[in-house]
Design an enzyme around this catalytic site. Structure first.
Site, PDB file in Angstrom:
ATOM      1  N   ASP A   1      63.890 -28.021  40.572  1.00 34.72           N
ATOM      2  CA  ASP A   1      63.705 -29.438  40.261  1.00 34.72           C
ATOM      3  C   ASP A   1      63.922 -29.685  38.772  1.00 34.72           C
ATOM      4  O   ASP A   1      63.863 -28.777  37.952  1.00 34.72           O
ATOM      5  CB  ASP A   1      62.300 -29.892  40.661  1.00 34.72           C
ATOM      6  CG  ASP A   1      61.207 -29.130  39.927  1.00 34.72           C
ATOM      7  OD1 ASP A   1      61.330 -27.886  39.808  1.00 34.72           O
ATOM      8  OD2 ASP A   1      60.221 -29.745  39.473  1.00 34.72           O
ATOM      9  N   GLU A   2      64.195 -30.938  38.447  1.00 36.93           N
ATOM     10  CA  GLU A   2      64.258 -31.417  37.064  1.00 36.93           C
ATOM     11  C   GLU A   2      65.124 -30.516  36.173  1.00 36.93           C
ATOM     12  O   GLU A   2      64.701 -30.071  35.116  1.00 36.93           O
ATOM     13  CB  GLU A   2      62.842 -31.558  36.504  1.00 36.93           C
ATOM     14  CG  GLU A   2      62.022 -32.589  37.279  1.00 36.93           C
ATOM     15  CD  GLU A   2      60.607 -32.787  36.769  1.00 36.93           C
ATOM     16  OE1 GLU A   2      60.055 -31.834  36.182  1.00 36.93           O
ATOM     17  OE2 GLU A   2      60.059 -33.882  36.950  1.00 36.93           O
TER      18      GLU A   2
END
Length: 558
Positions: free
Chosen positions: A219-220
């Site tokens: 993620d991210e």
């Protein structure tokens, strides 16, 4: 006598009218909603506890949710309910796990997601990646044994792209950063990256021999295609940054599936949201991973409405991630249960609405302990157990359309509460201190700290403080002694309260957290407040020592 009797009759008449009006209002407010924007009452989620209260927690409009129409959920969530343990902050001591996992099972959880980060005991060339207080291999085995005893599935999480701060912060691995200044994202084209990640994956799996699922994070990924090596790769292959992301993830997943065919791979979904279904399917990832769709706001549909059509074309099975703590403010030390309650309520509506197109295999209730490796501690797990209990109960409710105003009886029993606890009272709530869950002592200290913060804030809002004890007054030791005395009349009590808070938290954390967590929590939340109070006390003493003051204008140092 006649006038008295007349007034009495008039009073009775008015009371009768008011009673009738109240009955009419109640009938109207409990009738079926005529609009999907009406946020229904909460207590009917638990019909067996409907007698506890008729008070709704919220009455909010969700205009951005109107696309779901008036579709309503009428059954509990049947999939997995996985509790996330974010071990990159305040990792519990080993002995606490038995009490913790027993409670998870009692509350209805079916597994745990262990985000080890640097608390995993890496070995060989990775030995220096682990924290100095990391769990031992024996600890990892013991945690799994306890989980097995309570029939809880264990899912490790290992980051493989972004959020590798714990690795990339080190001098030994800084050359693997995508952007030299930022230790968040690993460079996917560096020839050392994949062998290192494969080694980490192998060690995690070796210490979890009975794995069914492995979560690879991802993620991210804020920086991608920015280093010279990646830029050259993009140019050579005529790729977009999206394709570079997919290429790296495919290599990770193919390694896991090739080496450990029995293991299913989970990953966060957010980087998929900007990629077309056709691009994802071209890589074959739609057959190799199960995405975990996450959003921790009060109204997750507002940000996710656009993804479901595409996801339904790609994946048969998805997971979702809610939050029971650690997702409101990075420096919040108490848990806002109402926020997380609404997050789960809205997620149940999403699941129910799209369940005819997608199979929702499970809900991961995340409990973030830091926003990333470098950020400070937020809400402690021990003090957030009431929020976890309430939100696990929401997922198992027979009627997912309405909240409740007080905790249901099964939650009160699981947390060993003396009575019911109102959910209409803002957190932190004194009612939880009448329970005996494993961590209530920590909750009590946090409530005490919150009360002190409120007292200090009230002091600072008094006119005597705002007018006579500001920075200018303190700097020039120039103020009216009588007003200063009034402004800080409780300062000595504040100093003593901070002493008690530190002492009580040390006792409360014994058997739950180690000394490192205690020290960090005190440095983060108590020491700054103590410094503030001490500075005010010293300023007050200097001002009160003065017997005369200079003529204006005062000397400026600008």
């Amino acid at each position: 006598m006649f006038s008295l009797r007349g007034r009495t009759l008039l009073t009775l008449l008015l009371m009768t009218i008011l009673t009738l009006l109240a009955l009419i209002y109640h009938m109207l407010s409990t009738s079926p909603p005529i609009s999907s924007t009406t946020h229904p009452n909460l207590h009917n989620r638990y019909p067996e506890f409907a007698s506890l209260t008729n008070v709704p927690i919220h009455q909010k409009s969700h205009d951005s949710y109107m696309s779901l129409g008036s579709h309503q959920s009428s059954s509990s969530f049947k999939g997995h309910k996985i509790v996330h343990l974010d071990l990159k902050g305040a990792p519990p001591v080993l002995n606490y796990y038995r009490r913790l996992l027993k409670l998870f099972k009692t509350l209805g959880a079916t597994g745990i997601l262990l985000e080890y980060e640097d608390m995993f005991p890496y070995s060989d060339s990775l030995q220096n990646v682990s924290a100095t207080n990391a769990y031992s291999p024996q600890d990892i085995t013991k945690i799994q044994e306890i989980a097995f005893e309570y029939n809880l599935m264990v899912i490790p999480l290992i980051q493989t792209f972004g959020h590798l701060e714990f690795l990339l912060k080190l001098d030994s691995h800084k050359d693997l950063r995508e952007v030299p200044r930022y230790p968040q994202v690993i460079c996917p084209t560096n020839p050392q990256t994949l062998p290192l990640l494969y080694q980490m994956i192998d060690q995690i799996i070796h210490h979890h021999p009975n794995l069914k699922y492995l979560h690879i994070g991802a993620d991210e990924v804020y920086h991608i295609g920015e280093c010279s090596r990646c830029f050259e790769e993009l140019s050579k292959r005529q790729w977009t940054k999206r394709q570079l992301f997919l290429s790296h993830i495919k290599k990770i997943v193919e390694y896991i599936k090739g080496s450990y065919p029995r293991i299913k791979v989970l990953m966060w979904d957010d980087e998929f949201r900007g990629i077309s279904p056709s691009e994802i399917m071209e890589t074959g990832l739609h057959k190799m991973v199960e995405p975990v769709v996450w959003k921790y706001t009060r109204n997750p549909a507002a940000a996710l409405n656009q993804v479901w059509e595409g996801y339904s074309e790609i994946w048969k099975n998805v997971w979702v991630a809610t939050a029971f703590k650690g997702a409101t403010e990075p420096d919040r030390y108490w848990t806002d249960i109402s926020h997380h309650l609404e997050n789960h309520q809205r997620w149940l509506e999403i699941i129910d609405h799209y369940s005819d197109r997608i199979t929702f295999k499970g809900v991961i209730l995340t409990g973030w302990q830091r926003y990333d490796h470098f950020s400070i501690l937020c809400e402690l797990l021990a003090s957030a157990l009431p929020s976890l209990a309430v939100n696990l109960a929401v997922l198992q409710a027979k009627n997912a359309n309405e909240f409740f105003g007080e905790i249901p009886r099964n939650v009160a029993q699981a947390l060993q509460c003396e009575g019911t606890v109102s959910l209409t009272i803002p957190e932190p709530n004194y009612g939880w201190t009448k329970c005996r869950f494993p961590g209530v002592e920590v909750y009590s200290v946090i409530l005490r700290l919150f009360g002190l913060h409120q007292d200090i804030q009230r002091m600072e809002e008094e006119n005597t403080f705002k007018g006579w004890l500001k920075e200018y007054n303190i700097k020039h030791v120039f103020s009216n002694p009588s007003y200063v005395e009034q402004a800080v009349v409780e300062l000595d009590r504040f100093k003593m309260e901070l002493v008690y808070i530190e002492k009580e938290m040390k006792s409360a954390m014994e058997g739950i957290y180690d000394e490192h967590t205690f020290n960090e929590w005190i440095e983060t939340f108590v020491v700054p407040l103590n410094d503030k109070v001490t500075r005010l006390w010293e300023a007050k003493e200097k001002i009160l020592e003065k017997a005369s003051w200079p003529r204006r204008p005062l000397k400026s140092e600008l």
